[in-house]
Write a protein that holds these residues in place. Structure first.
Motif, PDB file in Angstrom:
ATOM      1  N   VAL A   1     -45.622 -37.937  21.310  1.00 26.00           N
ATOM      2  CA  VAL A   1     -45.353 -39.237  21.843  1.00 26.00           C
ATOM      3  C   VAL A   1     -45.441 -39.168  23.236  1.00 26.00           C
ATOM      4  O   VAL A   1     -44.588 -38.605  23.724  1.00 26.00           O
ATOM      5  N   GLU A   2     -46.169 -40.007  23.889  1.00 24.88           N
ATOM      6  CA  GLU A   2     -46.238 -40.156  25.395  1.00 24.88           C
ATOM      7  C   GLU A   2     -46.115 -41.452  25.813  1.00 24.88           C
ATOM      8  O   GLU A   2     -46.631 -42.449  25.280  1.00 24.88           O
ATOM      9  N   THR A   3     -45.261 -41.756  27.081  1.00 24.47           N
ATOM     10  CA  THR A   3     -45.314 -43.131  27.359  1.00 24.47           C
ATOM     11  C   THR A   3     -45.278 -42.869  28.829  1.00 24.47           C
ATOM     12  O   THR A   3     -44.672 -41.993  29.663  1.00 24.47           O
ATOM     13  N   THR A   4     -46.372 -43.461  29.455  1.00 25.11           N
ATOM     14  CA  THR A   4     -46.565 -43.266  30.918  1.00 25.11           C
ATOM     15  C   THR A   4     -46.587 -44.788  31.635  1.00 25.11           C
ATOM     16  O   THR A   4     -46.170 -45.663  30.961  1.00 25.11           O
ATOM     17  N   THR A   5     -46.634 -44.845  32.864  1.00 24.52           N
ATOM     18  CA  THR A   5     -47.098 -46.212  33.507  1.00 24.52           C
ATOM     19  C   THR A   5     -48.042 -47.117  32.788  1.00 24.52           C
ATOM     20  O   THR A   5     -47.913 -48.275  32.885  1.00 24.52           O
ATOM     21  N   ASP A   6     -49.078 -46.377  32.246  1.00 21.29           N
ATOM     22  CA  ASP A   6     -50.222 -46.970  31.792  1.00 21.29           C
ATOM     23  C   ASP A   6     -50.329 -47.517  30.541  1.00 21.29           C
ATOM     24  O   ASP A   6     -50.649 -48.227  30.065  1.00 21.29           O
ATOM     25  N   GLY A   7     -49.380 -46.542  29.520  1.00 20.29           N
ATOM     26  CA  GLY A   7     -49.423 -46.984  28.070  1.00 20.29           C
ATOM     27  C   GLY A   7     -48.526 -45.945  27.285  1.00 20.29           C
ATOM     28  O   GLY A   7     -48.016 -45.036  27.859  1.00 20.29           O
ATOM     29  N   PHE A   8     -48.886 -45.951  26.060  1.00 24.39           N
ATOM     30  CA  PHE A   8     -48.090 -45.202  24.878  1.00 24.39           C
ATOM     31  C   PHE A   8     -49.303 -44.734  24.176  1.00 24.39           C
ATOM     32  O   PHE A   8     -49.975 -45.245  23.623  1.00 24.39           O
ATOM     33  N   THR A   9     -49.096 -43.282  23.827  1.00 23.62           N
ATOM     34  CA  THR A   9     -49.591 -42.648  22.965  1.00 23.62           C
ATOM     35  C   THR A   9     -49.037 -42.025  21.936  1.00 23.62           C
ATOM     36  O   THR A   9     -48.076 -41.310  22.050  1.00 23.62           O
ATOM     37  N   TYR A  10     -49.670 -42.154  20.540  1.00 21.84           N
ATOM     38  CA  TYR A  10     -49.090 -41.282  19.470  1.00 21.84           C
ATOM     39  C   TYR A  10     -50.039 -40.209  18.835  1.00 21.84           C
ATOM     40  O   TYR A  10     -51.259 -40.558  18.757  1.00 21.84           O
ATOM     41  N   GLY A  11     -49.465 -38.992  18.836  1.00 24.90           N
ATOM     42  CA  GLY A  11     -50.363 -38.021  18.257  1.00 24.90           C
ATOM     43  C   GLY A  11     -50.063 -37.172  16.916  1.00 24.90           C
ATOM     44  O   GLY A  11     -48.881 -37.056  16.960  1.00 24.90           O
ATOM     45  N   LEU A  12     -50.946 -36.658  16.184  1.00 23.54           N
ATOM     46  CA  LEU A  12     -50.606 -35.645  15.064  1.00 23.54           C
ATOM     47  C   LEU A  12     -51.658 -34.359  15.253  1.00 23.54           C
ATOM     48  O   LEU A  12     -52.866 -35.002  15.597  1.00 23.54           O
ATOM     49  N   ASP A  13     -51.096 -33.273  15.375  1.00 15.26           N
ATOM     50  CA  ASP A  13     -51.978 -32.118  15.323  1.00 15.26           C
ATOM     51  C   ASP A  13     -51.660 -31.268  14.390  1.00 15.26           C
ATOM     52  O   ASP A  13     -50.405 -30.857  14.112  1.00 15.26           O
ATOM     53  N   ARG A  14     -52.713 -30.470  13.879  1.00 16.73           N
ATOM     54  CA  ARG A  14     -52.454 -29.330  13.070  1.00 16.73           C
ATOM     55  C   ARG A  14     -54.057 -28.610  13.057  1.00 16.73           C
ATOM     56  O   ARG A  14     -54.811 -29.206  13.482  1.00 16.73           O
ATOM     57  N   ALA A  15     -54.159 -27.487  12.486  1.00 21.65           N
ATOM     58  CA  ALA A  15     -55.311 -26.754  12.220  1.00 21.65           C
ATOM     59  C   ALA A  15     -56.296 -27.540  11.981  1.00 21.65           C
ATOM     60  O   ALA A  15     -56.128 -28.190  10.592  1.00 21.65           O
ATOM     61  N   GLY A  16     -57.367 -28.088  12.501  1.00 22.03           N
ATOM     62  CA  GLY A  16     -58.432 -28.862  12.099  1.00 22.03           C
ATOM     63  C   GLY A  16     -57.998 -30.465  12.101  1.00 22.03           C
ATOM     64  O   GLY A  16     -59.011 -31.256  11.589  1.00 22.03           O
ATOM     65  N   ARG A  17     -57.026 -30.838  12.471  1.00 23.37           N
ATOM     66  CA  ARG A  17     -56.571 -32.227  12.498  1.00 23.37           C
ATOM     67  C   ARG A  17     -56.085 -32.717  14.003  1.00 23.37           C
ATOM     68  O   ARG A  17     -55.419 -32.031  14.429  1.00 23.37           O
ATOM     69  N   HIS A  18     -56.604 -33.555  14.463  1.00 27.01           N
ATOM     70  CA  HIS A  18     -56.416 -34.296  15.720  1.00 27.01           C
ATOM     71  C   HIS A  18     -56.545 -35.838  15.486  1.00 27.01           C
ATOM     72  O   HIS A  18     -57.527 -36.188  15.417  1.00 27.01           O
ATOM     73  N   PHE A  19     -55.367 -36.349  15.645  1.00 28.48           N
ATOM     74  CA  PHE A  19     -55.398 -37.803  15.524  1.00 28.48           C
ATOM     75  C   PHE A  19     -54.675 -38.543  16.830  1.00 28.48           C
ATOM     76  O   PHE A  19     -53.491 -37.946  17.147  1.00 28.48           O
ATOM     77  N   ARG A  20     -55.080 -39.517  17.185  1.00 26.20           N
ATOM     78  CA  ARG A  20     -54.508 -40.184  18.355  1.00 26.20           C
ATOM     79  C   ARG A  20     -54.723 -41.768  18.413  1.00 26.20           C
ATOM     80  O   ARG A  20     -55.899 -42.094  17.947  1.00 26.20           O
TER      81      ARG A  20
END
Length: 198
Positions: free
Chosen positions: A161-180
């Motif tokens: 989970v990322e929160t910056t001055t610009d926005g919020f990003t949620y991510g999921l990662d594992r081998a072969g999987r990259h979701f944002r």
């Protein structure tokens, strides 16, 4: 005068040395999210994998809906994926404090409000992270749930989970999987209805 300037310089240097150490990245991260409590923001799919084809081009909203000193609830709404073709309001991200750091859990519910068979999975932070990004490796409870429900592919999940001055990003990662999914703080929207079952 010279003594006064020397004292001022020493004080400023001491302040610079103390400030970074006194700032806990997780506290800063949690506070940044809590400061936006009550706000909702438009977003979109920010990754491009076939597994997420049904989300491509769909309107999305994240709502920092409810906050306490130890818990922040963030429903995630997706248009066009609900049972009637409308909004899917099944997902809520829950970020809470633990005695050792932060925890991310996923509350999944059906339109009738009943919990999904796979719900409240997630993980705890393994390090301090940064004031803008926290990482949550899958926990033992979630691994057991994934195995019991035939989702062994998920036992190495790492969420971010990322929160910056610009926005919020949620991510999921594992081998072969990259979701944002990414949400723009410059695009506030009217808060949506409550997620299903809340």
């Amino acid at each position: 005068m010279k003594a006064a300037l020397t004292l001022l310089a020493a004080t400023m240097l001491a302040g610079c040395a103390i400030t970074p150490a006194a700032t806990n990245p997780q506290e800063a991260f949690f506070a940044a999210l809590a400061a936006r409590c009550g706000q909702a923001y438009a977003g979109k799919l920010a990754s491009d994998q076939d597994a997420d084809a049904d989300m491509r081009g769909k309107a999305m909203v994240m709502h920092i809906r409810h906050c306490t000193p130890d818990r922040i609830e963030i429903p995630f709404h997706i248009d066009g994926l609900g049972p009637d073709g409308g909004w899917d309001r099944s997902r809520t991200w829950i970020i809470s404090r633990t005695t050792t750091g932060l925890r991310l859990k996923h509350d999944h519910r059906h339109a009738d409000g009943k919990p999904d068979a796979v719900t409240l999975y997630g993980g705890d932070t393994a390090n301090a992270g940064t004031p803008t990004r926290q990482i949550f490796p899958v926990d033992a409870e979630s691994i057991a749930m994934f195995k019991a429900t035939g989702r062994a592919v998920s036992v190495t999940n790492i969420w971010s989970v990322e929160t910056t001055t610009d926005g919020f990003t949620y991510g999921l990662d594992r081998a072969g999987r990259h979701f944002r999914v990414a949400f723009d703080y410059a695009k506030p929207v009217t808060p949506p209805p409550a997620p299903w079952g809340w």
